[in-house]
Design an enzyme around this catalytic site. Sequence first.
Site, PDB file in Angstrom:
ATOM      1  N   HIS A  22      26.489   9.273  29.124  1.00 39.10           N
ATOM      2  CA  HIS A  22      25.045   9.511  29.222  1.00 39.10           C
ATOM      3  C   HIS A  22      24.541  10.260  27.994  1.00 39.10           C
ATOM      4  O   HIS A  22      25.083  11.282  27.614  1.00 39.10           O
ATOM      5  CB  HIS A  22      24.750  10.317  30.490  1.00 39.10           C
ATOM      6  CG  HIS A  22      23.319  10.666  30.648  1.00 39.10           C
ATOM      7  ND1 HIS A  22      22.901  11.955  30.844  1.00 39.10           N
ATOM      8  CD2 HIS A  22      22.211   9.899  30.621  1.00 39.10           C
ATOM      9  CE1 HIS A  22      21.585  11.969  30.939  1.00 39.10           C
ATOM     10  NE2 HIS A  22      21.156  10.730  30.807  1.00 39.10           N
ATOM     11  N   ASP A  30      20.471  -4.619  11.838  1.00 39.94           N
ATOM     12  CA  ASP A  30      20.174  -5.923  11.252  1.00 39.94           C
ATOM     13  C   ASP A  30      21.044  -6.145  10.017  1.00 39.94           C
ATOM     14  O   ASP A  30      21.787  -5.257   9.588  1.00 39.94           O
ATOM     15  CB  ASP A  30      18.679  -6.077  10.965  1.00 39.94           C
ATOM     16  CG  ASP A  30      18.120  -5.124   9.922  1.00 39.94           C
ATOM     17  OD1 ASP A  30      18.839  -4.749   8.979  1.00 39.94           O
ATOM     18  OD2 ASP A  30      16.924  -4.770  10.033  1.00 39.94           O
ATOM     19  N   ARG A 104      12.339   6.081   8.132  1.00 39.06           N
ATOM     20  CA  ARG A 104      13.557   5.412   7.661  1.00 39.06           C
ATOM     21  C   ARG A 104      14.753   6.345   7.509  1.00 39.06           C
ATOM     22  O   ARG A 104      15.833   6.082   8.046  1.00 39.06           O
ATOM     23  CB  ARG A 104      13.255   4.725   6.330  1.00 39.06           C
ATOM     24  CG  ARG A 104      14.442   4.074   5.688  1.00 39.06           C
ATOM     25  CD  ARG A 104      14.044   3.463   4.355  1.00 39.06           C
ATOM     26  NE  ARG A 104      15.216   3.021   3.622  1.00 39.06           N
ATOM     27  CZ  ARG A 104      15.260   2.941   2.308  1.00 39.06           C
ATOM     28  NH1 ARG A 104      14.212   3.252   1.579  1.00 39.06           N
ATOM     29  NH2 ARG A 104      16.360   2.540   1.718  1.00 39.06           N
ATOM     30  N   TYR A 126      13.061  -4.575   9.665  1.00 38.97           N
ATOM     31  CA  TYR A 126      12.794  -3.508  10.621  1.00 38.97           C
ATOM     32  C   TYR A 126      13.249  -3.890  12.032  1.00 38.97           C
ATOM     33  O   TYR A 126      12.618  -3.562  13.023  1.00 38.97           O
ATOM     34  CB  TYR A 126      11.318  -3.116  10.604  1.00 38.97           C
ATOM     35  CG  TYR A 126      10.911  -2.517   9.289  1.00 38.97           C
ATOM     36  CD1 TYR A 126      11.210  -1.193   8.995  1.00 38.97           C
ATOM     37  CD2 TYR A 126      10.260  -3.267   8.321  1.00 38.97           C
ATOM     38  CE1 TYR A 126      10.861  -0.639   7.775  1.00 38.97           C
ATOM     39  CE2 TYR A 126       9.904  -2.729   7.098  1.00 38.97           C
ATOM     40  CZ  TYR A 126      10.211  -1.407   6.833  1.00 38.97           C
ATOM     41  OH  TYR A 126       9.865  -0.851   5.626  1.00 38.97           O
ATOM     42  N   ASN A 128      16.322  -3.038  13.197  1.00 35.72           N
ATOM     43  CA  ASN A 128      17.319  -2.082  13.686  1.00 35.72           C
ATOM     44  C   ASN A 128      16.829  -1.424  14.972  1.00 35.72           C
ATOM     45  O   ASN A 128      15.669  -1.058  15.085  1.00 35.72           O
ATOM     46  CB  ASN A 128      17.567  -1.004  12.628  1.00 35.72           C
ATOM     47  CG  ASN A 128      18.036  -1.597  11.333  1.00 35.72           C
ATOM     48  OD1 ASN A 128      19.039  -2.282  11.280  1.00 35.72           O
ATOM     49  ND2 ASN A 128      17.273  -1.357  10.265  1.00 35.72           N
TER      50      ASN A 128
END
Length: 142
Positions: A22, A30, A104, A126, A128
Amino acid sequence: MLKGIPSILSPDLLKILMEMGHGDEIVLADAHFPAASHTQKLVRSDGNTIPELVEAILPLFPLDEYVKAPLTLMDIVPGDDADTSIWTVYQEKVGPYSFEHVERFEFYKRAKQAYAIVATSEHAQYANLILKKGVVKEGERK
């Protein structure tokens, strides 16, 4: 081979998903992301896209319900004219869960602290995505 486990999930990825507890995070990276230099636990998922992995992972992997946003995206770099339509695809896959957007370099820091990074062949910019693991509740372990 096992019944009910999507074949897109490799044995290595399944092992990592099982090991996570948890609050642990996993990055679905990507094809543009510097995955190998950001982790000690790299899982290759070549030939697969992030939406395909999300669809395969989420039935097995509870998202953290104790945080405002159990999903994190890399925000667009100011001045970049990127197509972020992949974010709409993600929202369709995850339903009511919220996304956090981080700058980023903050995303890179989070990725370095993640339990593991999955390197995909996703070509969308973008794309990811960080998933924060929740608790498997009683009755969900069928």
